[in-house]
Design a protein around this motif. Sequence first.
Motif, PDB file in Angstrom:
ATOM      1  N   LYS A 174     -59.876  14.093-105.825  1.00  0.00           N
ATOM      2  CA  LYS A 174     -58.585  14.327-105.195  1.00  0.00           C
ATOM      3  C   LYS A 174     -57.885  13.015-104.840  1.00  0.00           C
ATOM      4  CE  LYS A 174     -59.176  18.977-103.269  1.00  0.00           C
ATOM      5  NZ  LYS A 174     -59.223  19.796-102.026  1.00  0.00           N
ATOM      6  N   ASN A 175     -58.672  11.972-104.595  1.00  0.00           N
ATOM      7  CA  ASN A 175     -58.092  10.657-104.291  1.00  0.00           C
ATOM      8  C   ASN A 175     -57.645   9.913-105.553  1.00  0.00           C
ATOM      9  OD1 ASN A 175     -58.522  11.020-101.562  1.00  0.00           O
ATOM     10  ND2 ASN A 175     -60.484   9.931-101.544  1.00  0.00           N
ATOM     11  N   LEU A 176     -58.112  10.390-106.680  1.00  0.00           N
ATOM     12  CA  LEU A 176     -57.818   9.694-107.939  1.00  0.00           C
ATOM     13  C   LEU A 176     -56.382   9.974-108.386  1.00  0.00           C
ATOM     14  CD1 LEU A 176     -59.492   7.921-109.898  1.00  0.00           C
ATOM     15  CD2 LEU A 176     -59.901   9.991-111.249  1.00  0.00           C
ATOM     16  N   THR A 177     -55.722   8.942-108.857  1.00  0.00           N
ATOM     17  CA  THR A 177     -54.371   9.078-109.423  1.00  0.00           C
ATOM     18  C   THR A 177     -54.340   8.350-110.756  1.00  0.00           C
ATOM     19  OG1 THR A 177     -53.415   7.011-108.570  1.00  0.00           O
ATOM     20  CG2 THR A 177     -53.467   8.931-107.058  1.00  0.00           C
ATOM     21  N   PRO A 178     -53.316   8.597-111.583  1.00  0.00           N
ATOM     22  CA  PRO A 178     -53.198   7.815-112.826  1.00  0.00           C
ATOM     23  C   PRO A 178     -53.134   6.306-112.559  1.00  0.00           C
ATOM     24  CG  PRO A 178     -51.790   9.733-112.939  1.00  0.00           C
ATOM     25  CD  PRO A 178     -52.310   9.671-111.523  1.00  0.00           C
ATOM     26  N   HIS A 179     -52.629   5.918-111.377  1.00  0.00           N
ATOM     27  CA  HIS A 179     -52.534   4.496-111.043  1.00  0.00           C
ATOM     28  C   HIS A 179     -53.904   3.883-110.756  1.00  0.00           C
ATOM     29  CE1 HIS A 179     -48.063   4.355-110.443  1.00  0.00           C
ATOM     30  NE2 HIS A 179     -48.262   5.663-110.322  1.00  0.00           N
ATOM     31  N   THR A 180     -54.818   4.694-110.218  1.00  0.00           N
ATOM     32  CA  THR A 180     -56.127   4.139-109.835  1.00  0.00           C
ATOM     33  C   THR A 180     -57.223   4.448-110.843  1.00  0.00           C
ATOM     34  OG1 THR A 180     -56.640   6.127-108.536  1.00  0.00           O
ATOM     35  CG2 THR A 180     -55.534   4.308-107.397  1.00  0.00           C
ATOM     36  N   TYR A 181     -56.900   5.248-111.852  1.00  0.00           N
ATOM     37  CA  TYR A 181     -57.912   5.636-112.841  1.00  0.00           C
ATOM     38  C   TYR A 181     -57.971   4.585-113.951  1.00  0.00           C
ATOM     39  CZ  TYR A 181     -60.491   8.571-116.182  1.00  0.00           C
ATOM     40  OH  TYR A 181     -61.415   9.066-117.073  1.00  0.00           O
ATOM     41  N   THR A 182     -58.380   3.381-113.582  1.00  0.00           N
ATOM     42  CA  THR A 182     -58.442   2.277-114.555  1.00  0.00           C
ATOM     43  C   THR A 182     -59.852   1.716-114.707  1.00  0.00           C
ATOM     44  OG1 THR A 182     -57.883   0.685-112.810  1.00  0.00           O
ATOM     45  CG2 THR A 182     -56.042   1.588-114.105  1.00  0.00           C
ATOM     46  N   GLY A 183     -60.832   2.376-114.086  1.00  0.00           N
ATOM     47  CA  GLY A 183     -62.209   1.950-114.276  1.00  0.00           C
ATOM     48  C   GLY A 183     -62.425   0.494-113.923  1.00  0.00           C
ATOM     49  N   LEU A 184     -63.085  -0.225-114.821  1.00  0.00           N
ATOM     50  CA  LEU A 184     -63.414  -1.634-114.607  1.00  0.00           C
ATOM     51  C   LEU A 184     -62.446  -2.561-115.337  1.00  0.00           C
ATOM     52  CD1 LEU A 184     -67.293  -1.399-115.079  1.00  0.00           C
ATOM     53  CD2 LEU A 184     -66.007  -1.322-112.931  1.00  0.00           C
ATOM     54  N   ALA A 185     -61.268  -2.040-115.688  1.00  0.00           N
ATOM     55  CA  ALA A 185     -60.334  -2.803-116.523  1.00  0.00           C
ATOM     56  C   ALA A 185     -60.057  -4.189-115.959  1.00  0.00           C
ATOM     57  CB  ALA A 185     -59.026  -2.035-116.690  1.00  0.00           C
ATOM     58  N   ALA A 186     -59.714  -4.271-114.695  1.00  0.00           N
ATOM     59  CA  ALA A 186     -59.364  -5.565-114.095  1.00  0.00           C
ATOM     60  C   ALA A 186     -60.550  -6.518-114.084  1.00  0.00           C
ATOM     61  CB  ALA A 186     -58.834  -5.357-112.675  1.00  0.00           C
ATOM     62  N   ASP A 187     -61.739  -5.994-113.762  1.00  0.00           N
ATOM     63  CA  ASP A 187     -62.928  -6.841-113.728  1.00  0.00           C
ATOM     64  C   ASP A 187     -63.283  -7.358-115.117  1.00  0.00           C
ATOM     65  OD1 ASP A 187     -63.161  -6.438-111.002  1.00  0.00           O
ATOM     66  OD2 ASP A 187     -64.506  -4.719-111.229  1.00  0.00           O
ATOM     67  N   LEU A 188     -63.190  -6.484-116.107  1.00  0.00           N
ATOM     68  CA  LEU A 188     -63.487  -6.887-117.486  1.00  0.00           C
ATOM     69  C   LEU A 188     -62.527  -7.974-117.947  1.00  0.00           C
ATOM     70  CD1 LEU A 188     -64.091  -3.328-118.994  1.00  0.00           C
ATOM     71  CD2 LEU A 188     -65.840  -5.073-118.595  1.00  0.00           C
ATOM     72  N   ALA A 189     -61.260  -7.804-117.597  1.00  0.00           N
ATOM     73  CA  ALA A 189     -60.257  -8.792-118.000  1.00  0.00           C
ATOM     74  C   ALA A 189     -60.525 -10.131-117.330  1.00  0.00           C
ATOM     75  CB  ALA A 189     -58.875  -8.285-117.650  1.00  0.00           C
ATOM     76  N   ARG A 190     -60.788 -10.094-116.028  1.00  0.00           N
ATOM     77  CA  ARG A 190     -61.038 -11.346-115.309  1.00  0.00           C
ATOM     78  C   ARG A 190     -62.233 -12.111-115.897  1.00  0.00           C
ATOM     79  NH1 ARG A 190     -60.071  -8.169-110.662  1.00  0.00           N
ATOM     80  NH2 ARG A 190     -58.074  -8.662-109.665  1.00  0.00           N
ATOM     81  N   GLU A 191     -63.263 -11.353-116.248  1.00  0.00           N
ATOM     82  CA  GLU A 191     -64.464 -11.997-116.786  1.00  0.00           C
ATOM     83  C   GLU A 191     -64.133 -12.820-118.028  1.00  0.00           C
ATOM     84  OE1 GLU A 191     -68.922 -10.796-118.425  1.00  0.00           O
ATOM     85  OE2 GLU A 191     -67.628  -9.275-117.527  1.00  0.00           O
ATOM     86  N   GLN A 192     -63.262 -12.290-118.884  1.00  0.00           N
ATOM     87  CA  GLN A 192     -62.887 -13.026-120.094  1.00  0.00           C
ATOM     88  C   GLN A 192     -61.883 -14.116-119.815  1.00  0.00           C
ATOM     89  OE1 GLN A 192     -64.272 -12.856-123.076  1.00  0.00           O
ATOM     90  NE2 GLN A 192     -65.699 -11.351-122.218  1.00  0.00           N
ATOM     91  N   LEU A 193     -60.904 -13.831-118.965  1.00  0.00           N
ATOM     92  CA  LEU A 193     -59.834 -14.789-118.696  1.00  0.00           C
ATOM     93  C   LEU A 193     -60.328 -15.989-117.905  1.00  0.00           C
ATOM     94  CD1 LEU A 193     -57.015 -12.237-117.831  1.00  0.00           C
ATOM     95  CD2 LEU A 193     -57.196 -13.607-119.929  1.00  0.00           C
ATOM     96  N   ASP A 194     -61.383 -15.801-117.115  1.00  0.00           N
ATOM     97  CA  ASP A 194     -61.911 -16.904-116.309  1.00  0.00           C
ATOM     98  C   ASP A 194     -63.014 -17.684-117.022  1.00  0.00           C
ATOM     99  OD1 ASP A 194     -60.193 -16.142-114.309  1.00  0.00           O
ATOM    100  OD2 ASP A 194     -61.683 -14.982-113.195  1.00  0.00           O
ATOM    101  N   SER A 195     -63.428 -17.217-118.179  1.00  0.00           N
ATOM    102  CA  SER A 195     -64.546 -17.875-118.887  1.00  0.00           C
ATOM    103  C   SER A 195     -64.058 -19.096-119.668  1.00  0.00           C
ATOM    104  CB  SER A 195     -65.226 -16.890-119.828  1.00  0.00           C
ATOM    105  OG  SER A 195     -64.325 -16.446-120.823  1.00  0.00           O
TER     106      SER A 195
END
Length: 470
Positions: free
Chosen positions: A449-470
């Motif tokens: 019930k707390n989930l919205t299309p805006h928050t249903y992004t899984g680990l997207a941000a973390d995965l991106a940061r891992e590559q962008l910061d490497s």
Amino acid sequence: MTENMRVRLAETDIPLGPLDGRYRGYVADLVDHLSEAALNRNRVHVEVEWFIHLADGMVVPGLQRLTDAQRDGLRAIVTEFDEASVAELAETEAVTVHDVKAVEYFIANRLEGLGLGHLSSLVHFACTSEDINNLSYALGVRDAVQDVWLPAAHKMVDSIAEVAKAAVETPMLSRTHGQPATPTTLGKELAVFVHRLNRQLRRIAAQQYLGKINGATGTYAAHVAAVPHANWPVIAQDFVEGLGLTFNPLTTQIENHDWMSELYDDIARFNQILHGFCVDVWSYISIGYFAQIPVAGATGSSTMPHKVNPIRFENAEANLELSNALLNTLGSTLIESRWQRDLTDSTSQRNIGVALGHSVLALQNVTRGMGQLDVAEDALATDLDGNWEVLGEAIQTVMRAEAIAGVEGMDNPYERLKDLTRGQRVDAARMREFVGELGLPEAAEQRLKNLTPHTYTGLAADLAREQLDS
């Protein structure tokens, strides 16, 4: 207008192609490495260094080591190579009808002033033209890639990474098969291309540039006939490696060009990945996910004042296609030769600069284009708000997990969500109502019930940061 009334543009210095005309400023650095003049300068460089290598090694009986002044004087022929040198070579070639022979005479004519006139026969000693050409092209291509193409490519990828970092948390509706799908973040989708492009750059940066100097059919026949006691393969290897190239120990008359094919295939693959990126960004612009920053005074459309056309990405697409047309042709043509030698490679290699030029022009356009983009967060949010049905995946997957845990009433989760969402819009209220009717454990129900299309992004941000910061 009749032919005799027209100004003969062919009698002017107006260039035929866009790389030497309209886009000259973007690709001019390649001229120092891959133009005909640069090829001739590299030929002079190779011939001079071969002369020094043989003399200082006293390979041929009667040779003595050069003085520092003689060595410096020989190398000055290369460092002082200029437009007058180009013109002199052209005049000589008009007589010899042979470009490498013209280089040989060009150097020989300067030996007298260095006190080396008696050694004119050491210029081009035991060499076939391809001995000089393969090394000259290897030097030119290596320097063009390392000094021009790779820096431009890294700068371009960095421009994508900069936007990706800024948008790493920005939720975005995905589209698989062109239809609304599980949300992601804009930064993650850009980071995918950063990751892919960087992987190709690592391959290209590790490329070996091969060379050989083993005579008319790769047998050192003339070398051995003239100086049978010398270890010619070792002498050749030391020379090639001294130029900063990788030695190819076994060839026909030509260096086999396999390394060129490998390099051009890798650059073409990079180009094709970048082409896909340009198409995606163009599409994001078309649906309003990116806004283009207007350039003061620039015209977006000749008739529609409201438009700002995505010309940087369209220009890049076209130039990447032109680059790949040439790179793919070079990659397949250069690795074939009839028996011990034919001249198809000679004609083909003269277009290497054009192939890389179109790629460099594309890199410049993408870099500029990325700097003119604004993320339209309102448009991204509106799209997400209008597609609550994308949460169907999350709900049916939670139901599957609870069924495995022994919770009753979780049967047919996929089918039940299909009935709810396929072919119809589902808003937030209806989605939460549906979740409340499932009989889920309280924690799972509240999580959904707390989930919205805006928050249903899984680990997207973390995965991106891992590559962008490497």
